[in-house]
Design an enzyme around this catalytic site. Sequence first.
Site, PDB file in Angstrom:
ATOM      1  N   TYR A 186      83.500  49.628  33.812  1.00 44.35           N
ATOM      2  CA  TYR A 186      83.388  50.192  32.458  1.00 44.35           C
ATOM      3  C   TYR A 186      83.295  51.720  32.525  1.00 44.35           C
ATOM      4  CZ  TYR A 186      83.064  45.290  31.382  1.00 44.35           C
ATOM      5  OH  TYR A 186      83.367  43.957  31.296  1.00 44.35           O
ATOM      6  N   ARG A 233      72.687  50.399  36.721  1.00 42.66           N
ATOM      7  CA  ARG A 233      73.442  49.378  37.460  1.00 42.66           C
ATOM      8  C   ARG A 233      74.761  49.946  37.963  1.00 42.66           C
ATOM      9  NH1 ARG A 233      75.298  43.067  36.401  1.00 42.66           N
ATOM     10  NH2 ARG A 233      74.115  42.425  38.222  1.00 42.66           N
ATOM     11  N   GLY A 322      72.149  35.326  38.240  1.00 44.38           N
ATOM     12  CA  GLY A 322      72.858  35.329  36.969  1.00 44.38           C
ATOM     13  C   GLY A 322      73.169  33.934  36.478  1.00 44.38           C
ATOM     14  N   ARG A 323      74.277  33.379  36.965  1.00 43.89           N
ATOM     15  CA  ARG A 323      74.700  32.063  36.488  1.00 43.89           C
ATOM     16  C   ARG A 323      73.611  31.007  36.602  1.00 43.89           C
ATOM     17  NH1 ARG A 323      80.312  33.142  39.459  1.00 43.89           N
ATOM     18  NH2 ARG A 323      78.803  34.339  40.685  1.00 43.89           N
TER      19      ARG A 323
HETATM   20  C1  LIG Z   1      78.798  34.947  31.647  1.00 44.44           C
HETATM   21  C2  LIG Z   1      78.538  36.216  32.398  1.00 44.44           C
HETATM   22  C3  LIG Z   1      78.422  37.415  31.706  1.00 44.44           C
HETATM   23  C4  LIG Z   1      78.140  38.614  32.379  1.00 44.44           C
HETATM   24  N1  LIG Z   1      77.957  39.754  31.656  1.00 44.44           N
HETATM   25  C5  LIG Z   1      77.540  40.888  32.278  1.00 44.44           C
HETATM   26  C6  LIG Z   1      77.156  42.025  31.529  1.00 44.44           C
HETATM   27  O1  LIG Z   1      77.149  42.048  30.284  1.00 44.44           O
HETATM   28  N2  LIG Z   1      76.778  43.131  32.228  1.00 44.44           N
HETATM   29  C7  LIG Z   1      76.750  43.162  33.597  1.00 44.44           C
HETATM   30  O2  LIG Z   1      76.398  44.182  34.184  1.00 44.44           O
HETATM   31  N3  LIG Z   1      77.075  42.070  34.335  1.00 44.44           N
HETATM   32  C8  LIG Z   1      77.431  40.939  33.714  1.00 44.44           C
HETATM   33  N4  LIG Z   1      77.693  39.809  34.460  1.00 44.44           N
HETATM   34  C9  LIG Z   1      77.463  39.820  35.916  1.00 44.44           C
HETATM   35  C10 LIG Z   1      76.065  39.283  36.251  1.00 44.44           C
HETATM   36  O3  LIG Z   1      75.056  40.171  35.795  1.00 44.44           O
HETATM   37  C11 LIG Z   1      75.880  39.060  37.768  1.00 44.44           C
HETATM   38  O4  LIG Z   1      75.986  40.278  38.457  1.00 44.44           O
HETATM   39  C12 LIG Z   1      76.898  38.077  38.307  1.00 44.44           C
HETATM   40  O5  LIG Z   1      76.937  36.896  37.505  1.00 44.44           O
HETATM   41  C13 LIG Z   1      76.612  37.674  39.752  1.00 44.44           C
HETATM   42  O6  LIG Z   1      75.399  37.000  39.868  1.00 44.44           O
HETATM   43  P1  LIG Z   1      75.347  35.391  40.063  1.00 44.44           P
HETATM   44  O7  LIG Z   1      76.248  35.075  41.225  1.00 44.44           O
HETATM   45  O8  LIG Z   1      73.898  35.109  40.351  1.00 44.44           O
HETATM   46  O9  LIG Z   1      75.833  34.788  38.794  1.00 44.44           O
HETATM   47  C14 LIG Z   1      78.009  38.607  33.788  1.00 44.44           C
HETATM   48  C15 LIG Z   1      78.156  37.407  34.483  1.00 44.44           C
HETATM   49  C16 LIG Z   1      78.394  36.220  33.822  1.00 44.44           C
HETATM   50  C17 LIG Z   1      78.489  34.938  34.602  1.00 44.44           C
END
Ligand SMILES: Cc1cc2nc3c(=O)[nH]c(=O)nc-3n(C[C@H](O)[C@H](O)[C@H](O)COP(=O)(O)O)c2cc1C
Length: 366
Positions: A186, A233, A322-323
């Site tokens: 971004y 971040r 996250g997920r």
């Molecule tokens: C549905 C979804 C939406 C996300 N939206 C954002 C967001 O708005 N801002 C951001 O910095 N990262 C966003 N991410 C990235 C997550 O913050 C995170 O870094 C990423 O899911 C990896 O972590 P995980 O493997 O535990 O899911 C998003 C991820 C998912 C799955």
Amino acid sequence: MQNAMFNTIQLGELTLANRIVMPPMTRSRASQPGNVANQMMADYYAQRASAGLIVAEGTQISAMGQGYAWTPGIYSQEQIAGWKLVTDAVHAKGGAIFAQLWHVGRVTHPDNIGGMQPISSSALKAENVKVFIDNGTDEPGFVDVVEPREMTTEDIKQVVAEYRQAALNAIEAGFDGIELHAANGYLINQFIDSEANNRTDEYGGSIENRLRFLGEVVEAMTDAIGANRVGVRLAPFTSLNGTVDKTPVETYTAAAALLNKLNVVYMHIAEVDWDDAPDTPAEFKRAVRNAYQGVIIYAGRYDTKKAAKALEDGLADMIGFGRPFIANPDLPNRIQNGYPLAAHDPATLFGGNEKGLLDYPEYQAS
Ligand SMILES: Cc1cc2nc3c(=O)[nH]c(=O)nc-3n(C[C@H](O)[C@H](O)[C@H](O)COP(=O)(O)O)c2cc1C
């Protein structure tokens, strides 16, 4: 050693209950018109208030900063009031919550920004990147992004002022602090990464120049709300949304040093998160630890074991899941007790209603 995750930690003036972060996740359920956070979102975050820290979903600082349909903003009084519902609900359950302040730059489509041409560090289109628009149905309509125009120094001043105001608005809305979204391709990332920035003025070229916009935004925000309420971040190694840096170790070690100088309360590093992703080099994590004295958060495909090890190795202070947080509102309790984790439904991530947002139950021992 999974108990390391359950030690408290000091974040500025906050004492957080554990080392588990719910990282920002866009869910695209803001009320329309106006992109306003609502009671449904308040319930969702309150269900997850046992995280040591929640970073709420990416939230645009201006109408131009929006990349996708139905994401919440924080630039109108109505939006501030909407977020107050969320922060009150989380605080009532003893949680801590930061707002993630977001400007997408070129990662958008005119339909999401009132017909305007998107802005970026340079007039370079992100290749093979799609965003979604509201096409009149409940389903997101995916479209290609368009070529942005290069921001003038006047534009830069204006956007810095918008970040500053958004930080003040976040505090007015009851957030404990803000996270600057400088990751995932971004706007700020479009200035930092060499291959997304071909400016020839003081905001392009050398690493120092490419970090200038980041520094100015952070300074404006820390000046407005205090450095101990501002986290940042970054995503050094991802090519998400089409940003690539030629020398990420060098660039992002310099970013860590800059953020140390600006005294921000945490650095949150989004690691590459696709299935066969390479690990972030340990050498880079050590360099960040040396360059930056505040709290360090990593996120990206962590499970209990990997998170405990990261804390134990001393290179991370907190870990984002996250997920796993989507389908497990009581994630810390499940981690602490070794309970199984539920899987989320990918079809209900973006847009829609309570389904896939509020209906994931807490663990019940049978
Ligand atoms: C549905 C979804 C939406 C996300 N939206 C954002 C967001 O708005 N801002 C951001 O910095 N990262 C966003 N991410 C990235 C997550 O913050 C995170 O870094 C990423 O899911 C990896 O972590 P995980 O493997 O535990 O899911 C998003 C991820 C998912 C799955």
